[in-house]
Structure formats: C-alpha cells, structure tokens
Scaffold this active site. Structure first.
Site, mmCIF file in Angstrom:
data_model
loop_
_atom_site.group_PDB
_atom_site.id
_atom_site.type_symbol
_atom_site.label_atom_id
_atom_site.label_comp_id
_atom_site.label_asym_id
_atom_site.label_seq_id
_atom_site.Cartn_x
_atom_site.Cartn_y
_atom_site.Cartn_z
ATOM 1 N N CYS A 191 16.861 38.974 -76.295
ATOM 2 C CA CYS A 191 16.188 38.980 -77.782
ATOM 3 C C CYS A 191 17.274 39.062 -78.726
ATOM 4 C CB CYS A 191 15.120 39.734 -77.853
ATOM 5 S SG CYS A 191 14.145 39.479 -79.427
ATOM 6 N N HIS A 211 10.989 39.018 -73.637
ATOM 7 C CA HIS A 211 11.501 40.394 -73.142
ATOM 8 C C HIS A 211 10.906 40.702 -71.514
ATOM 9 C CE1 HIS A 211 12.800 42.488 -76.993
ATOM 10 N NE2 HIS A 211 12.025 41.468 -77.398
ATOM 11 N N GLU A 215 11.798 42.945 -69.756
ATOM 12 C CA GLU A 215 11.819 44.497 -69.499
ATOM 13 C C GLU A 215 10.211 44.909 -69.743
ATOM 14 O OE1 GLU A 215 12.974 42.951 -72.022
ATOM 15 O OE2 GLU A 215 12.451 44.224 -73.822
#
Ligand code: MN
Length: 243
Positions: free
Chosen positions: A112, A213, A215
């Site tokens: 990001c 994202h 994660e």
C-alpha cells in the site's frame, strides 16, 4: 534461526497527542503475517539518529508497510486539496531504510503506502487522490470489511505473482492514492480492470510491491500467505549467501 524481517513502524504524532503519550506501532496484520510465513518479526520504529545501516545489517528482509500519504513534494508536486495526512519524518526515515536495503541486496515486500513510496524513491509519481485519474470505474476504497476481497486484478505471466495465483486474483482495496507514472526500474505485474497498477517487481526479483493488503486478508484465510512466504524464502537465500 528463522529469517528476521524488519517491519517499518508508524507513530502517533499526527494524532496530536502530548509527546509523553506518543506510541510507536505497526498494525497487527504485518507481524502476524511474518510469523505465519515462518519468519521473525521486528518492528523498526521511526528513529531520530543515524542508525539505518545497523538496522539493515541486522535484518534479512524488509517489509514496508501501509499508512499515511507520501509527501507529494518528494515527487515534485504541491499538495492537492484531496491529500490526506502526510508525514515527512516517516517518509525520510523509510526512504533511508529502503535505499540501504536495496544497496545491501535484501529482499523487500512493500504494501500500500510502501508500494507507493518505493515507486517515488525510484523516480515514479502518484495520483494524490485516485479521483484525479482519468479512466476510473472500479471502487478502490472499499466500504466493506477488508478481510475479504473487493475487486479483481489481472496478473502478468512470468512474474513473481503468477506462480502463486495464476492470471487473476480477487484482492481487497483500501487506497485513495495510486501510481501515476511507474518508475523505469519497476515492472508492473498486476492491474485492476480500470488499468491501475496494483503490483510491481524489480528486474532482479528482490522487490515485490502490492497495492492491496494481503496481511489483512490473512485474518480470514491463507490464500495470501504466498506473498509473505516469498519474502521469507528470499530472506533465507540472502542469509545463506552470507555464509
Ligand atoms: Mn485497488
């Protein structure tokens, strides 16, 4: 020992707290993902004094995280009214970490803001708000929970991502900025349907950048784990080459 991954930290100084209550932190998804991919996670806080080389020498890979908007002055633009909180001290610190990691040949996974920042470090530019982009018909700031995907990306063959996911992937999307001019040193390897660059790598295959994202999606299921396993495997190679 497992590879040690340095995770770039944020701090709360933009929240206008008193200095004595400021905190250094990173969103939990990053250390969670590194741990899940069988690495060791170390948060690197934004530091005042010159210790960049020592941090980079002590880690096997670098994870450049999400957060504030990159300061537009760094890519030659004045701040647009749609810019949100930028934080030059963090930009400058992370730019030093990124340059030192590149010089040392340590693998870098950028997510990001980190994805946007490395593009700027290597001479690229950003849209300060995605609404300033001409061709735009995919929503990139999802209103639903980020643990789930939101839009598709097309993946380039012969890229780091292709063996992991094939030619198409459903990703989450929580970014109001986007890449305008991609650095000449980076190869775009994934795009949304409205032609926004959603991932890149470098020629040598030691840098992987992702606009989404992974994660956060890992909190829901393991589909995005290969992004982090890639970093750990590259870090092991780097570690091995030292001996
Ligand atoms: Mn997106």
């Amino acid at each position: 020992m497992k590879p040690l991954i340095g995770i770039t930290g944020n701090d709360t100084s933009l929240e206008r707290n008193y200095e004595e209550f400021q905190k250094d932190y990173t969103p939990h998804g990053f250390p969670y993902a590194v741990n899940k991919a069988d690495g060791l996670a170390m948060i690197i806080p934004i530091q005042e004094h010159d210790c960049v080389e020592d941090y980079i020498n002590s880690i096997d890979g670098l994870l450049v995280t999400g957060g504030q908007d990159v300061t537009p002055i760094l890519y030659g633009e004045e701040p647009h009214p749609k810019l949100t909180g930028n934080y030059m001290k963090r930009d400058e610190w992370e730019i030093k970490l990124i340059k030192a990691a590149m010089a040392a040949g340590k693998p870098i996974l950028a997510i990001c803001r980190g994805f946007q920042l490395i593009n700027v470090v290597l001479g690229g530019t950003l849209y300060q708000d995605d609404s300033l982009r001409q061709k735009r018909f995919v929503q990139h700031t999802q209103q639903s929970r980020m643990v789930k995907g939101h839009h598709h990306v097309k993946i380039k063959e012969n890229s780091i991502l292709y063996p992991m996911f094939g030619d198409k992937l459903f990703v989450n999307s929580y970014h109001h900025q986007s890449i305008k001019q991609i650095s000449k040193e980076l190869l775009p390897i994934a795009w949304s349907d409205d032609d926004l660059i959603e991932a890149y790598q470098d020629q040598q295959g030691t840098i992987l950048g992702l606009q989404w994202h992974p994660e956060v999606m890992l909190f829901d299921n393991d589909e995005m784990l290969p992004c982090f396993t890639w970093l750990i495997e590259q870090a092991k190679k780097q570690k091995g080459s030292e001996f």
